[in-house]
Design an enzyme around this catalytic site. Structure first.
Site, PDB file in Angstrom:
ATOM      1  N   CYS A 109       0.716  -1.262   0.018  1.00  0.00           N
ATOM      2  CA  CYS A 109       0.046   0.207  -0.083  1.00  0.00           C
ATOM      3  C   CYS A 109       0.971   1.268   0.076  1.00  0.00           C
ATOM      4  CB  CYS A 109      -0.900   0.011   1.307  1.00  0.00           C
ATOM      5  SG  CYS A 109      -1.979  -1.351   1.186  1.00  0.00           S
ATOM      6  N   HIS A 244      -2.875   7.197   2.492  1.00  0.00           N
ATOM      7  CA  HIS A 244      -3.431   6.123   1.768  1.00  0.00           C
ATOM      8  C   HIS A 244      -4.792   5.806   2.462  1.00  0.00           C
ATOM      9  CE1 HIS A 244      -4.167   1.986   0.814  1.00  0.00           C
ATOM     10  NE2 HIS A 244      -3.904   1.466   1.979  1.00  0.00           N
ATOM     11  N   ASN A 274     -10.164   0.518   0.018  1.00  0.00           N
ATOM     12  CA  ASN A 274      -8.866   0.561   0.108  1.00  0.00           C
ATOM     13  C   ASN A 274      -8.411  -0.150  -1.335  1.00  0.00           C
ATOM     14  OD1 ASN A 274      -6.212  -0.103   0.349  1.00  0.00           O
ATOM     15  ND2 ASN A 274      -6.392  -0.713   2.427  1.00  0.00           N
TER      16      ASN A 274
END
Ligand code: UT7
Length: 317
Positions: A109, A244, A274
């Site tokens: 990520c 993020h 996400n």
């Protein structure tokens, strides 16, 4: 060093709402909205990761007024590419009809920040004038759809940016890795070697949610504070923090701990979930196209995730 001259994004059309997920696992819309902040996510029904990466790349090139032949490097990031080789970067090069070198980075990520840091090296060595960076994920392909602890969180999509060396807008960065496969692990298929004897778990995302949550909040706060201190800035100088997008509550906790308001952080998790390496470039593209980033603005990008890897950078738009 470099600055961002164009951004682009692509998400697949198929929307999966919380209510639809509730027909698959024991969950509900209220819990997901309250605990994670997601209302819906996009899921690919027919596009591979490289095809989504290509569409985001095309949008970024158009936004930057650049052609594929202007590029000196293509660097992509993914944990969910359809092939290990060729890399997603090579497939993007092919689909764009570009001829420059292309390579891939895996930092889960946090990868978009690793892409920028790597690009900075090429610019510093005067090996490039323009670099295309893309984070793209088809996470729906590596999720256990019967695990409510993970399947409610993730979504598919791609985000891209074109970097150019004409102005220095990449002011500072912090990059941290603490090798750890307990908290987040994405297993690949074990294969069928007749010689290999180790038991392997399912080839999906495995995550200890609460540990990841705590790590995420503290890494955002540490990284943002480090950048502010190193550059003699305060949060008042920063127009946006683009984090993020992993969990809205992570962002709220970080905002509280940094003693700032939630609107300092750009949040779009409610619409996409996400999307791992794609989440920051997607958010940047939305901000950019909405005209919310003004020339000269200070922006902080901050990410965390599998590795464990966390990173942040200070940009001047
Ligand atoms: O990008 C990579 C980095 N990943 C992340 O940053 C993810 C970070 N972690 C998280 O976002 C959160 O930890 C989760 C969303 C994964 C889980 O949320 P949580 O608030 O930490 O929930 P929990 O695991 O502490 O569970 C709380 C309760 C439990 O019930 P009991 O034991 O209190 O009765 C769970 O069984 O919520 C229950 N639960 C759910 N209920 C409905 C857990 N998942 C669900 C669900 N729907 N999907």
């Amino acid at each position: 060093m470099f600055h961002i001259i164009g951004t682009g994004m692509y998400v697949p059309e198929r929307i999966v709402t919380n209510d639809e997920l509730a027909t698959m696992v024991d969950t509900n819309d209220e819990w997901i909205k309250q605990r994670v902040g997601i209302a819906e996510r996009r899921v690919s029904t027919e596009e591979w990761t490289s095809e989504m990466a290509y569409k985001a790349a095309l949008a970024a090139l158009e936004n930057a007024n650049c052609k594929p032949e202007d590029l000196d490097y293509i660097i992509t990031a993914t944990v969910s590419g359809e092939t290990v080789s060729p890399s997603t970067a090579c497939m993007v090069q092919k689909l764009l009809g570009a001829t420059c070198p292309a390579m891939e980075i895996n930092a889960a990520c946090s990868a978009f920040l690793f892409l920028l840091e790597t690009a900075a090296g090429f610019f510093a060595r005067k090996k490039a004038n323009k670099i295309l960076v893309v984070g793209a994920e088809r996470l729906s392909g590596i999720i256990d759809w019967s695990d409510r602890g993970t399947c409610i969180i993730f979504g598919d999509g791609a985000g891209a940016a074109v970097l150019s060396n004409d102005v220095d807008g990449y002011l500072d960065s912090v990059v941290t890795v603490q090798g750890n496969d307990e908290v987040i692990k994405i297993l690949t298929a074990v294969g069928c070697s007749p010689f290999f004897t180790k038991e392997a778990d399912t080839p999906y995302v495995h995550m200890m949610g609460q540990e990841t949550f705590k790590y995420a909040v503290s890494s955002i706060c540490n990284d943002v504070n480090t950048l502010l201190t190193q550059n003699n800035l305060t949060l008042d100088d920063i127009s946006y923090i683009v984090p993020h997008q992993a969990n809205k509550r992570i962002i709220d906790f970080a905002a509280k701990r940094l003693k700032t308001t939630e609107d300092k952080f750009y949040v779009n998790i409610e619409r996409y979930g996400n999307t791992s390496s794609a989440s920051i470039p997607i958010a940047l593209d939305e901000l950019n196209r909405a005209g919310k980033l003004k020339h000269g603005d200070y922006i902080i990008l901050t990410a965390f995730g599998g590795g464990l890897a966390n990173a942040a950078c200070l940009l001047r738009w």
